[in-house]
Scaffold this motif. Structure first.
Motif, PDB file in Angstrom:
ATOM      1  N   LEU A 196      12.457  21.924  -7.105  1.00 11.76           N
ATOM      2  CA  LEU A 196      11.646  20.818  -7.598  1.00 11.76           C
ATOM      3  C   LEU A 196      10.656  21.355  -8.629  1.00 11.76           C
ATOM      4  O   LEU A 196      10.064  22.407  -8.419  1.00 11.76           O
ATOM      5  N   VAL A 197      10.496  20.624  -9.720  1.00  9.82           N
ATOM      6  CA  VAL A 197       9.579  21.054 -10.772  1.00  9.82           C
ATOM      7  C   VAL A 197       8.659  19.892 -11.143  1.00  9.82           C
ATOM      8  O   VAL A 197       9.100  18.898 -11.717  1.00  9.82           O
ATOM      9  N   GLY A 198       7.401  19.989 -10.765  1.00 14.81           N
ATOM     10  CA  GLY A 198       6.396  18.996 -11.153  1.00 14.81           C
ATOM     11  C   GLY A 198       6.783  17.554 -10.858  1.00 14.81           C
ATOM     12  O   GLY A 198       6.733  16.706 -11.727  1.00 14.81           O
ATOM     13  N   VAL A 199       7.144  17.288  -9.606  1.00 18.09           N
ATOM     14  CA  VAL A 199       7.594  15.945  -9.240  1.00 18.09           C
ATOM     15  C   VAL A 199       6.418  15.106  -8.732  1.00 18.09           C
ATOM     16  O   VAL A 199       5.652  15.563  -7.878  1.00 18.09           O
ATOM     17  N   SER A 200       6.267  13.912  -9.264  1.00 15.59           N
ATOM     18  CA  SER A 200       5.272  12.971  -8.752  1.00 15.59           C
ATOM     19  C   SER A 200       5.927  11.610  -8.567  1.00 15.59           C
ATOM     20  O   SER A 200       6.672  11.162  -9.439  1.00 15.59           O
ATOM     21  N   MET A 201       5.665  10.988  -7.439  1.00 17.84           N
ATOM     22  CA  MET A 201       6.188   9.638  -7.205  1.00 17.84           C
ATOM     23  C   MET A 201       5.456   9.040  -6.016  1.00 17.84           C
ATOM     24  O   MET A 201       4.745   9.737  -5.310  1.00 17.84           O
ATOM     25  N   ARG A 202       5.608   7.746  -5.841  1.00 12.40           N
ATOM     26  CA  ARG A 202       5.048   7.165  -4.625  1.00 12.40           C
ATOM     27  C   ARG A 202       5.991   6.099  -4.061  1.00 12.40           C
ATOM     28  O   ARG A 202       6.809   5.527  -4.773  1.00 12.40           O
ATOM     29  N   VAL A 203       5.866   5.912  -2.748  1.00 14.23           N
ATOM     30  CA  VAL A 203       6.644   4.868  -2.083  1.00 14.23           C
ATOM     31  C   VAL A 203       5.648   3.919  -1.453  1.00 14.23           C
ATOM     32  O   VAL A 203       4.693   4.346  -0.805  1.00 14.23           O
ATOM     33  N   ARG A 204       5.833   2.619  -1.705  1.00 14.73           N
ATOM     34  CA  ARG A 204       4.896   1.637  -1.139  1.00 14.73           C
ATOM     35  C   ARG A 204       5.473   1.020   0.130  1.00 14.73           C
ATOM     36  O   ARG A 204       6.679   0.981   0.310  1.00 14.73           O
ATOM     37  N   ARG A 205       4.577   0.552   0.976  1.00 15.39           N
ATOM     38  CA  ARG A 205       5.001  -0.043   2.240  1.00 15.39           C
ATOM     39  C   ARG A 205       5.946  -1.210   2.000  1.00 15.39           C
ATOM     40  O   ARG A 205       5.706  -2.058   1.157  1.00 15.39           O
ATOM     41  N   GLY A 206       7.061  -1.209   2.771  1.00 21.07           N
ATOM     42  CA  GLY A 206       7.994  -2.320   2.679  1.00 21.07           C
ATOM     43  C   GLY A 206       9.013  -2.189   1.563  1.00 21.07           C
ATOM     44  O   GLY A 206       9.883  -3.049   1.430  1.00 21.07           O
ATOM     45  N   GLU A 226       0.852  -1.186   0.000  1.00 18.92           N
ATOM     46  CA  GLU A 226       0.000   0.000   0.000  1.00 18.92           C
ATOM     47  C   GLU A 226       0.898   1.249   0.000  1.00 18.92           C
ATOM     48  O   GLU A 226       2.002   1.240   0.527  1.00 18.92           O
ATOM     49  N   SER A 227       0.433   2.322  -0.618  1.00 19.83           N
ATOM     50  CA  SER A 227       1.261   3.512  -0.780  1.00 19.83           C
ATOM     51  C   SER A 227       1.400   4.268   0.547  1.00 19.83           C
ATOM     52  O   SER A 227       0.407   4.621   1.166  1.00 19.83           O
ATOM     53  N   VAL A 228       2.641   4.480   1.023  1.00 22.16           N
ATOM     54  CA  VAL A 228       2.823   5.206   2.284  1.00 22.16           C
ATOM     55  C   VAL A 228       3.242   6.653   2.049  1.00 22.16           C
ATOM     56  O   VAL A 228       3.021   7.508   2.891  1.00 22.16           O
ATOM     57  N   VAL A 229       3.878   6.924   0.918  1.00 19.67           N
ATOM     58  CA  VAL A 229       4.207   8.307   0.570  1.00 19.67           C
ATOM     59  C   VAL A 229       3.699   8.568  -0.845  1.00 19.67           C
ATOM     60  O   VAL A 229       3.999   7.806  -1.755  1.00 19.67           O
ATOM     61  N   THR A 230       2.922   9.618  -0.984  1.00 19.30           N
ATOM     62  CA  THR A 230       2.466   9.998  -2.317  1.00 19.30           C
ATOM     63  C   THR A 230       2.858  11.444  -2.577  1.00 19.30           C
ATOM     64  O   THR A 230       2.460  12.340  -1.840  1.00 19.30           O
ATOM     65  N   VAL A 231       3.691  11.635  -3.580  1.00 22.51           N
ATOM     66  CA  VAL A 231       4.101  12.979  -3.966  1.00 22.51           C
ATOM     67  C   VAL A 231       3.356  13.284  -5.259  1.00 22.51           C
ATOM     68  O   VAL A 231       3.488  12.545  -6.229  1.00 22.51           O
ATOM     69  N   ASP A 232       2.583  14.374  -5.241  1.00 21.67           N
ATOM     70  CA  ASP A 232       1.667  14.598  -6.350  1.00 21.67           C
ATOM     71  C   ASP A 232       1.877  15.982  -6.958  1.00 21.67           C
ATOM     72  O   ASP A 232       1.490  16.986  -6.379  1.00 21.67           O
ATOM     73  N   GLY A 233       2.534  16.016  -8.092  1.00 27.48           N
ATOM     74  CA  GLY A 233       2.730  17.268  -8.841  1.00 27.48           C
ATOM     75  C   GLY A 233       3.406  18.364  -8.043  1.00 27.48           C
ATOM     76  O   GLY A 233       2.977  19.514  -8.062  1.00 27.48           O
ATOM     77  N   VAL A 234       4.478  18.024  -7.326  1.00 25.97           N
ATOM     78  CA  VAL A 234       5.085  18.980  -6.402  1.00 25.97           C
ATOM     79  C   VAL A 234       6.160  19.830  -7.077  1.00 25.97           C
ATOM     80  O   VAL A 234       7.063  19.321  -7.737  1.00 25.97           O
ATOM     81  N   SER A 235       6.019  21.149  -6.905  1.00 23.98           N
ATOM     82  CA  SER A 235       7.085  22.079  -7.251  1.00 23.98           C
ATOM     83  C   SER A 235       7.472  22.806  -5.985  1.00 23.98           C
ATOM     84  O   SER A 235       6.638  23.017  -5.108  1.00 23.98           O
ATOM     85  N   PHE A 236       8.751  23.165  -5.895  1.00 25.32           N
ATOM     86  CA  PHE A 236       9.199  23.874  -4.702  1.00 25.32           C
ATOM     87  C   PHE A 236      10.301  24.860  -5.053  1.00 25.32           C
ATOM     88  O   PHE A 236      11.235  24.524  -5.769  1.00 25.32           O
ATOM     89  N   SER A 237      10.161  26.081  -4.548  1.00 25.75           N
ATOM     90  CA  SER A 237      11.209  27.088  -4.733  1.00 25.75           C
ATOM     91  C   SER A 237      11.688  27.561  -3.379  1.00 25.75           C
ATOM     92  O   SER A 237      10.885  27.782  -2.476  1.00 25.75           O
ATOM     93  N   TYR A 238      13.009  27.707  -3.260  1.00 24.67           N
ATOM     94  CA  TYR A 238      13.568  28.257  -2.027  1.00 24.67           C
ATOM     95  C   TYR A 238      13.379  29.769  -2.026  1.00 24.67           C
ATOM     96  O   TYR A 238      13.174  30.380  -3.076  1.00 24.67           O
ATOM     97  N   GLU A 239      13.452  30.345  -0.823  1.00 27.59           N
ATOM     98  CA  GLU A 239      13.452  31.793  -0.676  1.00 27.59           C
ATOM     99  C   GLU A 239      14.537  32.348  -1.598  1.00 27.59           C
ATOM    100  O   GLU A 239      15.654  31.855  -1.604  1.00 27.59           O
ATOM    101  N   GLY A 240      14.208  33.339  -2.360  1.00 32.19           N
ATOM    102  CA  GLY A 240      15.199  33.840  -3.292  1.00 32.19           C
ATOM    103  C   GLY A 240      14.975  33.296  -4.690  1.00 32.19           C
ATOM    104  O   GLY A 240      15.630  33.696  -5.639  1.00 32.19           O
TER     105      GLY A 240
END
Lengths: 262, 283, 187
Positions: free
Chosen positions: B28-38, B9-23
């Motif tokens: 991160l640009v449009g990142v999607s992934m998942r991590v399943r249990r175990g 079962e999926s324990v981490v779901t990253v869905d369309g994530v972008s991230f910019s630091y201050e400045g």
């Protein structure tokens, strides 16, 4: 880690080219000028002049804004609190229990806030246009002992690195469930140790390596350390210094000798 | 100490994530992934690829500017880091950035105290965590006086004590010699076998190839590929794009491809096996 | 070589005038100053509604004074805190900070030296050192910066809390570093 960026911005303006010693003196003279001036209008004029210089120094918008953030808060605090504590003058605008608000007090508060604004921003001219290396070199040239200058240079060199270390430590402890906002003074103190302890040990380790590096590079071999690039005053530097002196002396004489209200 | 829940079962779901630091730096640009249990996965990439930034989203140290991250059913931007710390153990790259107690045992119990465990509960939990990474003998030593390998183990024990479902490790073998590094990796493998989900952040492809099941390759804040290690290492072009170098064994296998060696070979034993088969076939 | 390593004996050079302090001291003071500035900076930025809100810089001032003596307290505390002011864009505060935090470290270190680690002497050291800091800020804001009674008084309670927390944490840190990193003895 953009937050630990130097305030200094590389550029080639006349303010960048000016001898750092001249800039240090000019900033001190202009700071004194802010105390000589007592009228709101003349202080606003000085503030505009400082901003003009910042514009000419091509100060970056984001850095100016970052630096101004803290100063603006303090200015607001002064302007708001001054009238509450200063009941002198007329006309009285409002009376709330023991507090008397008068019109002149409001103006005095704003005047003081603008003066603090001048004192704060005039430093940016120096900090935005002078590299830390030049700054330390100027201080040594002005008579700061070389070993103290070196200590200062080391401090400035390691400041951003330790800033990142601090952030990393705070993150690491938060990831172990630590919350800064929770608990009484004693539990909080322990939390501060959880952040400052690793930082200090990291710093002391750095100091140990650094002292070996200093020794191996013959630190202290000669008392009169020489520099590859010496500081030398040019014609333009003397002109700038003269202008800065005139900017202080003329209003000072006008106010104190001829009692011109400025 | 085995975490509950369905495997797979999926324990981490990253869905369309972008991230910019201050400045303004876009990490991160449009990142999607998942991590399943175990699962035992690696987030791999060169310096500045965004792998650590992505990992810090898993336990809420960073919140996405765009998109969402869900860890163990909780939206990370709606949950405190302290709360997520019960589910995600995050081991930082430099152990000296978190060790501060005067004994190993105290250090291991620090996280439990933060989570308001009673003394009677935290003692056995700390004991179990120290046993898992084999540092019980060091319990009364000051952590700063230990070797780097042991200090790293203390940091791992200190997050394991809270019995997290997911263990995230940022470059855990940095500065370790081969022996300590192998020992640490086999400890992690054992933890994974006992049911823990492990996310390894690394730029060391040999480590990834030999120990991990699935790899997420990152470059310039984007995911280049998310696949089984076998598939990832058969594509040298992709690795070059991620500014990574294939493990030496894989490079040799690629050169031996004309002789019939599979290019998705990434451990010495696999290569030896294939050569033996080829020789057996030839003579 | 004879003149090259000027600080074999460690600490301050006994010679007056041009004698340099040892490389050990330069490295230690430089690094502690950097850390004081960094800690002030990092713990200041995220919260801080006004200048003078709680930051951990005072912990470093007291720590330096208690762990490495009054010179370290005065120099690292004063210069480090003043440098943080400059780097935060409040350079006009730096001279007052230099005196306020410098005297805090100097006085706390000097009083503590005579106490041989007695707890009540340390409490006096924190109180008197802290009083120097609070008074310096208050008087210089009132009379030198002329910010008025309101703004000057507004800072006092926050500064007092900083002394109490900073003194406690600083003492804890001095004890802690001696235990956790024992190779570094008291200077």
């Amino acid at each position: 880690m953009t937050r630990f960026d130097d305030l200094y911005t590389e550029a080639d303006t006349f303010l960048h080219r000016l001898d750092p010693r001249v800039k240090i003196f000019s900033v001190l003279l202009l700071s004194l000028l802010a105390f000589v001036l007592s009228h709101l209008l003349s202080l606003i004029l000085l503030l505009s002049f400082i901003f003009l210089l910042l514009l000419l120094a091509r100060a970056r918008y984001s850095k100016t804004l970052f630096a101004l953030k803290f100063v603006l808060r303090f200015m607001a605090l002064i302007a708001v609190l001054w009238p509450i504590f200063d009941p002198s003058g007329t006309p009285v605008l409002a009376r709330l229990g023991p507090v008397t608000i008068t019109e002149p007090a409001i103006w005095r508060g704003i005047t003081s806030a603008v003066r603090v604004g001048c004192l704060a921003t005039v430093w940016y001219i120096l900090m935005f246009t002078t590299s830390q290396r030049d700054l330390v070199r100027a201080l040594v040239k002005l008579g700061l002992r070389f070993d103290f200058g070196l200590t200062l240079a080391i401090a400035l060199r390691f400041f951003p690195a330790f800033g990142s270390v601090m952030e990393s430590i705070i993150d690491a402890q938060r990831a172990r469930g630590m919350e800064f906002e929770k608990g009484g003074v004693l539990t909080r103190s322990r939390r501060y140790v959880a952040v400052l302890g690793p930082a200090i040990v990291t710093a002391l380790r750095t100091a140990d390596t650094l002292s070996l590096a200093l020794e191996s590079r013959a630190y202290g071999a000669r008392k009169d350390r020489t520099y590859l690039r010496d500081l030398r005053m040019s014609g333009g530097d003397y002109v700038a210094l003269s202008i800065a002196i005139a900017l202080l002396v003329v209003p000072a004489v006008a106010r104190f000798a001829f009692e011109v209200p400025i | 100490m085995t975490p509950g829940g369905e495997p797979g079962e999926s324990v981490v779901t990253v869905d369309g994530v972008s991230f910019s630091y201050e400045g303004g730096f876009e990490a991160l640009v449009g990142v999607s992934m998942r991590v399943r249990r175990g699962e035992y996965i690696a987030i791999a990439g060169g310096n500045g690829s965004g792998k650590t930034t992505l990992a810090k989203h898993i336990n809420g140290l960073l919140h996405p500017s765009v998109g969402r991250v869900t860890t163990c059913g909780m939206r990370t931007d709606e949950t405190s880091v302290a709360n997520l710390a019960r589910k995600v153990g995050y081991v930082f790259q430099n152990p000296d950035h978190q060790l501060f107690c005067t004994t190993v045992e105290e250090e291991v119990r620090f996280g439990l105290e933060n989570m308001d465990f009673e003394e009677s509960e935290s003692a056995p939990k700390a004991q179990a965590a120290m046993e898992l990474v084999d540092i019980v003998a060091l319990r009364d030593r000051p952590p700063f006086t230990l070797s780097l390998g042991d200090r790293r183990k203390v940091t791992i024990a200190s997050v394991l004590a809270a019995e997290p479902e997911i263990l995230v490790l940022d470059e855990p073998t940095t500065g370790l010699d081969h022996h300590d590094s192998e020992h640490l990796m086999s400890t992690l493998r054992a933890l994974n076998r006992s049911g823990r989900t492990i996310v390894l952040i690394s730029h060391d492809m040999r480590l990834v190839a030999e120990h991990v099941d699935r790899a997420v390759l990152m470059a310039a804040g984007r995911i280049l590929v998310d696949a089984d290690v076998g598939a990832v290492f058969s594509d040298l072009e992709l690795l070059r794009e991620a500014k990574l170098v294939a493990p030496p064994i894989t490079q040799v296998a690629h050169r031996l491809a004309p002789l019939g060696v599979s290019p998705s070979t990434f451990t010495p034993s696999q290569l030896v096996q294939q050569i033996e088969v080829l020789r057996g076939g030839g003579g | 070589m004879a003149s090259g390593s000027s600080g074999e004996q460690g600490g301050k050079e006994p010679t007056g005038g041009a004698g340099f302090v040892s490389p050990k001291t330069v490295a230690l003071y430089g690094v502690l100053t950097a850390l004081t500035a960094a800690i002030t900076f990092v713990t200041f930025v995220p919260f801080a509604p006004t200048k003078g809100y709680f930051n951990m810089g005072d912990s470093m001032v007291f720590f330096s004074a208690f762990a490495f003596g009054w010179r370290a307290g005065a120099i690292c505390g004063g210069v480090g805190s003043a440098a943080a002011d400059v780097l935060l864009g409040s350079g006009y505060f730096a001279p007052y900070t230099l005196v306020a935090k410098g005297s805090e470290g100097l006085v706390a270190g000097l009083i503590d030296r005579s106490g041989n680690g007695k707890r009540w002497i340390r409490i006096i050291a924190i109180s008197v050192g802290g009083a120097c800091m609070v008074a310096t800020y208050f008087l210089s804001e009132l009379y030198l910066l002329d910010v008025g009674w309101g703004a000057a008084i507004a800072e006092v309670p926050g500064n007092i809390i900083q002394v109490i927390v900073g003194g406690t944490v600083g003492s804890l840190l001095a004890w802690y570093v001696r235990k956790a990193y024992p190779t570094r003895s008291r200077a």
